[in-house]
Write a protein that holds these residues in place. Structure first.
Motif, PDB file in Angstrom:
ATOM      1  N   LEU A 417      40.938  36.517  40.715  1.00  0.00           N
ATOM      2  CA  LEU A 417      40.827  37.446  39.601  1.00  0.00           C
ATOM      3  C   LEU A 417      41.268  38.822  40.053  1.00  0.00           C
ATOM      4  O   LEU A 417      41.036  39.209  41.199  1.00  0.00           O
ATOM      5  CB  LEU A 417      39.380  37.515  39.092  1.00  0.00           C
ATOM      6  CG  LEU A 417      38.787  36.234  38.483  1.00  0.00           C
ATOM      7  CD1 LEU A 417      37.313  36.407  38.307  1.00  0.00           C
ATOM      8  CD2 LEU A 417      39.442  35.926  37.170  1.00  0.00           C
ATOM      9  N   ASN A 418      41.867  39.525  39.161  1.00  0.00           N
ATOM     10  CA  ASN A 418      42.200  40.923  39.396  1.00  0.00           C
ATOM     11  C   ASN A 418      41.372  41.728  38.398  1.00  0.00           C
ATOM     12  O   ASN A 418      41.796  41.983  37.271  1.00  0.00           O
ATOM     13  CB  ASN A 418      43.698  41.151  39.207  1.00  0.00           C
ATOM     14  CG  ASN A 418      44.112  42.538  39.635  1.00  0.00           C
ATOM     15  OD1 ASN A 418      43.308  43.318  40.150  1.00  0.00           O
ATOM     16  ND2 ASN A 418      45.363  42.869  39.407  1.00  0.00           N
ATOM     17  N   VAL A 419      40.169  42.106  38.829  1.00  0.00           N
ATOM     18  CA  VAL A 419      39.180  42.691  37.920  1.00  0.00           C
ATOM     19  C   VAL A 419      39.209  44.204  38.054  1.00  0.00           C
ATOM     20  O   VAL A 419      39.223  44.748  39.164  1.00  0.00           O
ATOM     21  CB  VAL A 419      37.761  42.154  38.230  1.00  0.00           C
ATOM     22  CG1 VAL A 419      36.747  42.741  37.263  1.00  0.00           C
ATOM     23  CG2 VAL A 419      37.757  40.641  38.149  1.00  0.00           C
ATOM     24  N   THR A 420      39.224  44.875  36.908  1.00  0.00           N
ATOM     25  CA  THR A 420      39.131  46.329  36.864  1.00  0.00           C
ATOM     26  C   THR A 420      37.865  46.705  36.102  1.00  0.00           C
ATOM     27  O   THR A 420      36.978  45.880  35.895  1.00  0.00           O
ATOM     28  CB  THR A 420      40.378  46.926  36.189  1.00  0.00           C
ATOM     29  OG1 THR A 420      40.431  46.484  34.824  1.00  0.00           O
ATOM     30  CG2 THR A 420      41.647  46.472  36.904  1.00  0.00           C
ATOM     31  N   ASN A 422      37.689  47.547  32.937  1.00  0.00           N
ATOM     32  CA  ASN A 422      37.667  47.077  31.553  1.00  0.00           C
ATOM     33  C   ASN A 422      38.586  45.892  31.307  1.00  0.00           C
ATOM     34  O   ASN A 422      38.883  45.571  30.159  1.00  0.00           O
ATOM     35  CB  ASN A 422      38.059  48.217  30.607  1.00  0.00           C
ATOM     36  CG  ASN A 422      39.452  48.744  30.905  1.00  0.00           C
ATOM     37  OD1 ASN A 422      40.066  48.349  31.896  1.00  0.00           O
ATOM     38  ND2 ASN A 422      39.941  49.628  30.063  1.00  0.00           N
ATOM     39  N   SER A 423      39.078  45.223  32.378  1.00  0.00           N
ATOM     40  CA  SER A 423      39.952  44.073  32.180  1.00  0.00           C
ATOM     41  C   SER A 423      39.848  43.143  33.382  1.00  0.00           C
ATOM     42  O   SER A 423      39.326  43.517  34.436  1.00  0.00           O
ATOM     43  CB  SER A 423      41.408  44.518  31.981  1.00  0.00           C
ATOM     44  OG  SER A 423      41.899  45.129  33.169  1.00  0.00           O
ATOM     45  N   ALA A 424      40.369  41.923  33.194  1.00  0.00           N
ATOM     46  CA  ALA A 424      40.391  40.929  34.265  1.00  0.00           C
ATOM     47  C   ALA A 424      41.608  40.036  34.048  1.00  0.00           C
ATOM     48  O   ALA A 424      41.801  39.487  32.955  1.00  0.00           O
ATOM     49  CB  ALA A 424      39.121  40.096  34.279  1.00  0.00           C
ATOM     50  N   MET A 425      42.458  39.906  35.085  1.00  0.00           N
ATOM     51  CA  MET A 425      43.631  39.042  35.013  1.00  0.00           C
ATOM     52  C   MET A 425      43.256  37.670  35.561  1.00  0.00           C
ATOM     53  O   MET A 425      42.826  37.541  36.705  1.00  0.00           O
ATOM     54  CB  MET A 425      44.785  39.634  35.818  1.00  0.00           C
ATOM     55  CG  MET A 425      46.016  38.740  35.886  1.00  0.00           C
ATOM     56  SD  MET A 425      46.741  38.387  34.273  1.00  0.00           S
ATOM     57  CE  MET A 425      47.575  39.946  33.972  1.00  0.00           C
ATOM     58  N   ILE A 503      32.250  36.766  36.251  1.00  0.00           N
ATOM     59  CA  ILE A 503      32.854  37.973  36.813  1.00  0.00           C
ATOM     60  C   ILE A 503      31.987  39.176  36.472  1.00  0.00           C
ATOM     61  O   ILE A 503      31.176  39.127  35.532  1.00  0.00           O
ATOM     62  CB  ILE A 503      34.284  38.203  36.291  1.00  0.00           C
ATOM     63  CG1 ILE A 503      34.250  38.524  34.792  1.00  0.00           C
ATOM     64  CG2 ILE A 503      35.171  37.021  36.581  1.00  0.00           C
ATOM     65  CD1 ILE A 503      35.564  39.060  34.263  1.00  0.00           C
ATOM     66  N   MET A 504      32.150  40.229  37.219  1.00  0.00           N
ATOM     67  CA  MET A 504      31.497  41.502  36.927  1.00  0.00           C
ATOM     68  C   MET A 504      32.561  42.590  36.989  1.00  0.00           C
ATOM     69  O   MET A 504      33.245  42.736  38.000  1.00  0.00           O
ATOM     70  CB  MET A 504      30.369  41.797  37.910  1.00  0.00           C
ATOM     71  CG  MET A 504      29.743  43.186  37.695  1.00  0.00           C
ATOM     72  SD  MET A 504      28.350  43.526  38.794  1.00  0.00           S
ATOM     73  CE  MET A 504      27.107  42.472  38.073  1.00  0.00           C
ATOM     74  N   THR A 505      32.703  43.309  35.903  1.00  0.00           N
ATOM     75  CA  THR A 505      33.672  44.403  35.879  1.00  0.00           C
ATOM     76  C   THR A 505      33.191  45.542  36.766  1.00  0.00           C
ATOM     77  O   THR A 505      31.983  45.722  36.983  1.00  0.00           O
ATOM     78  CB  THR A 505      33.891  44.896  34.448  1.00  0.00           C
ATOM     79  OG1 THR A 505      32.633  45.273  33.885  1.00  0.00           O
ATOM     80  CG2 THR A 505      34.517  43.808  33.590  1.00  0.00           C
TER      81      THR A 505
END
Length: 665
Positions: A417-420, A422-425, A503-505
């Motif tokens: 995951l590419n988590v930011t 406010n988003s997650a790829m 996931i956790m942002t």
């Protein structure tokens, strides 16, 4: 006189000898007779001639050696050889053989040759010579299978002006090996052979000079391209590189290709001299091999495989009430049906099902459908020959019956995951074809925000993703929050199992929070200032200013015209009294009559209370000080001072402190 006769006779003898030698040099050489094999019944007798005898006729004679018998003619011909049957001569005794050349009335006889004919065998030069190089060894072989003595002379191609190296060996088979050659050098060689079963064998003629290239160590590197005419026919173009010198000397290629799907037999293309090859093929897969070869060997084969033109989109399912394909024509040579299972969605298996001759078209298609399995992907093609070119008239990617996927998409791949904030790829691997059980139409992704304190769930949001995608960007997430994400594949028959991750942002950085708070405060302050500015007159009413101050420059320029305005009357009122009668209020009046400096009028003033006692004789430009008793602040606050000017201006001044009040007069 006698001496002169002696010298004349000697000169005549010398001239006769020269003439005799010249005539002899024009005669044929001594004949050479031999058999080509030990069991041959025909002798070949040949001799050498000159250009002078090119139109001569030759006759061959023989007789027993040391005998007075008459000579026997063995035949005549205009050629320089004669074939003699062995039953016409004495084979095992010594005989003399010679040849006579005739030109008109002139004749010339060769020297005699004494020979036992049965002991003379001359093999032919080695025929169909083949070579094979391996490392530093060269193996030669030829057609003659008899025992013989072999002589080989060889040299490097770079040393054509040098001497030949020779190698002689008795062999039991028509094969010989040369050792310790330079592996990367090209050689030239000649070979001859001789019988070892007769007493006086003759060497055969030398073979022509042969070039020996180096060994081909690497197989051809083949590249292929296909030109699709979009009518069921493709043009397959094969290209490969030329090996470097000296390997490239006299290199040819053999190809074996399976280009007609209706037949199992490969088609061979031999002795291809170029480095490219083109052929028409169908939409079915093409397979085969290519081999490079030269005089000394061949390379290992390079396998060629051109995949079938498979459909990349869902085509159809074979329902019970419909028979497909549509364009199948009876007759194996006219058209054929090819179908097989696609295990990984693209690869053609080694075993391919093809139609057979027996039965009708309907029965064939029914049998094909019975052999298919539910939820398995198949591919079929219909082929035929059109104008001498192979053509695929129909192709189909199909299922006998579709179902929902039996497996969820593989776990999210790295990076998982590419988590930011406010988003997650999301990234994932596609569902394998065997587990799809139908044509995959979409992926379904759903995500839900959860609370860490009470595990309460918020509203779930779902999205559909194209089946060809393997990534998705989830947006508009809350910073520092936990989400459950579910992913599943779906076909026309329904959705399959899901795979779930948590996931956790990322939370917002403290610096960003500070900037956000500062921004909010700035916005509030700006709004307040705007409101105050808009309603300023209502909140703060305007206050008049008593004196308009003149500028210093103006006063300096008008020093002579400057007039000091003097207080005409000063009144102090006590507002603390509750008595409404104004007469009881204490009033201090200061009056003075003076003359205006700018007019002839007299400025008169009077006062009910004399002030002569308060002011000095020159009271102008002095300060009137009122000494008040030490009273409370309340009393002082009740005093109101009123300044009255002659021009009618009146100012009301209230004392706010217990300090002395000074008024400039």
């Amino acid at each position: 006189m006698e001496a002169n006769e002696h010298w004349f006779l000697q000169g005549f003898l010398v001239l006769a000898m020269v003439i005799a030698q010249g005539a002899t040099s024009k005669c044929p050489s001594s004949p050479l007779c031999y058999k080509k094999t030990e069991r041959d019944t025909i002798y070949t007798c040949e001799w050498e001639t000159s250009e002078f005898l090119k139109n001569a006729t030759y006759e061959l004679f023989y007789r027993r050696s040391n005998s007075t018998e008459r000579s026997t003619s063995l035949g005549s011909d205009r050629k320089s050889y004669v074939y003699v049957n062995d039953n016409t001569v004495l084979n095992n005794v010594l005989v003399d053989i010679w040849v006579v050349a005739y030109m008109g009335n002139w004749s010339c006889q060769s020297l005699n040759t004494s020979v036992t004919l049965s002991e003379r065998v001359k093999y032919e030069a080695p025929q169909s010579l083949s070579m094979s190089r391996s490392s530093s060894n060269l193996t030669l072989s030829w057609e003659n299978k008899k025992d013989a003595v072999i002589e080989v002379k060889f040299r490097r191609l770079e040393e054509t002006s040098g001497t030949w190296k020779t190698f002689k060996k008795e062999v039991k088979q028509a094969m010989v090996t040369l050792e310790n050659l330079q592996n990367q050098s090209v050689y030239q060689l000649q070979v001859r052979q001789m019988s070892k079963h007769v007493k006086h064998p003759l060497w055969s003629d030398w073979t022509p000079i042969l070039d020996v290239p180096t060994e081909i160590q690497n197989p051809p590197e083949v590249n292929w391209t296909v030109e699709d005419f979009n009518n069921g026919t493709r043009l397959l173009k094969l290209t490969w590189g030329t090996p470097p010198y000296p390997v490239s000397m006299q290199v040819n290629y053999n190809l074996s290709l399976h280009i007609w799907p209706c037949l199992l037999k490969l088609k061979n293309f031999t002795n291809v001299t170029t480095t490219e090859f083109s052929v028409y093929v169908t939409y079915s897969a093409v397979s085969g091999d290519i081999i490079a070869f030269n005089k000394v060997g061949k390379s290992s084969p390079t396998h060629i495989f051109v995949p079938a033109k498979h459909l990349t989109f869902p085509s159809k399912s074979w329902t019970n009430d419909r028979l497909i394909p549509l364009n199948y024509a009876h007759g194996f040579m006219k058209s054929c049906l090819e179908w097989y299972e696609l295990t990984d969605g693209e690869t053609r298996p080694e075993k391919v099902n093809r139609s057979k001759l027996n039965g009708t078209v309907k029965k064939k298609l029914e049998n094909v459908r019975k052999k298919m399995v539910d939820y398995v992907r198949y591919y079929y093609l219909v082929h035929k020959q059109t104008a001498g070119k192979p053509q695929s008239t129909e192709m189909c990617l199909m299922y006998k019956k579709e179902g929902a996927p039996s497996k969820a998409p593989d776990h999210f791949t790295a990076p998982i995951l590419n988590v930011t904030t406010n988003s997650a790829m999301l990234h994932w691997k596609p569902i394998p074809v065997p587990d799809q059980r139908g044509f995959l139409t979409r992926y379904e992704v759903c995500y839900t925000r959860t609370s860490q304190k009470n595990e309460s769930h918020f509203e779930t949001e779902c999205h559909n993703i194209l089946a060809s995608k393997t990534e998705y960007l989830v947006q508009n997430l809350t910073p520092g929050s936990t989400y459950n994400i579910h992913l599943a594949g779906a076909t026309a028959a329904g959705s399959g199992p899901t795979t779930t991750i948590h996931i956790m942002t990322k939370p917002l950085p403290q610096s960003i929070i500070g900037w956000i708070i500062a921004g909010i405060i700035a916005i509030l302050i700006t709004a307040c200032l705007f409101i105050i500015k808009r309603h300023e007159k209502k909140i703060f009413p305007p206050v008049p200013f008593p004196v308009v101050v003149e500028s210093v420059n103006y006063r300096a320029r008008n020093q002579n015209m400057y007039e000091k305005e003097e207080v005409h009357e000063l009144q102090l009122h006590n507002n603390c009294s509750q008595d409404p009668n104004p007469e009881e209020a204490t009033v201090l009046e200061v009056s003075e009559t003076y003359e205006c400096e700018d007019t002839d009028e007299k400025c008169l003033g009077d006062s009910s209370t004399p002030v002569s006692d308060l002011l000095s004789p020159d009271y102008k430009d002095q300060v009137l000080r009122l000494e008040t008793p030490d009273s409370s602040q309340g009393e002082i606050d009740c005093m109101v001072t009123m300044l009255m000017y002659r021009n009618g201006l009146v100012f009301d001044m209230k004392a706010y402190s217990t300090e002395d009040v000074g008024i400039s007069l």
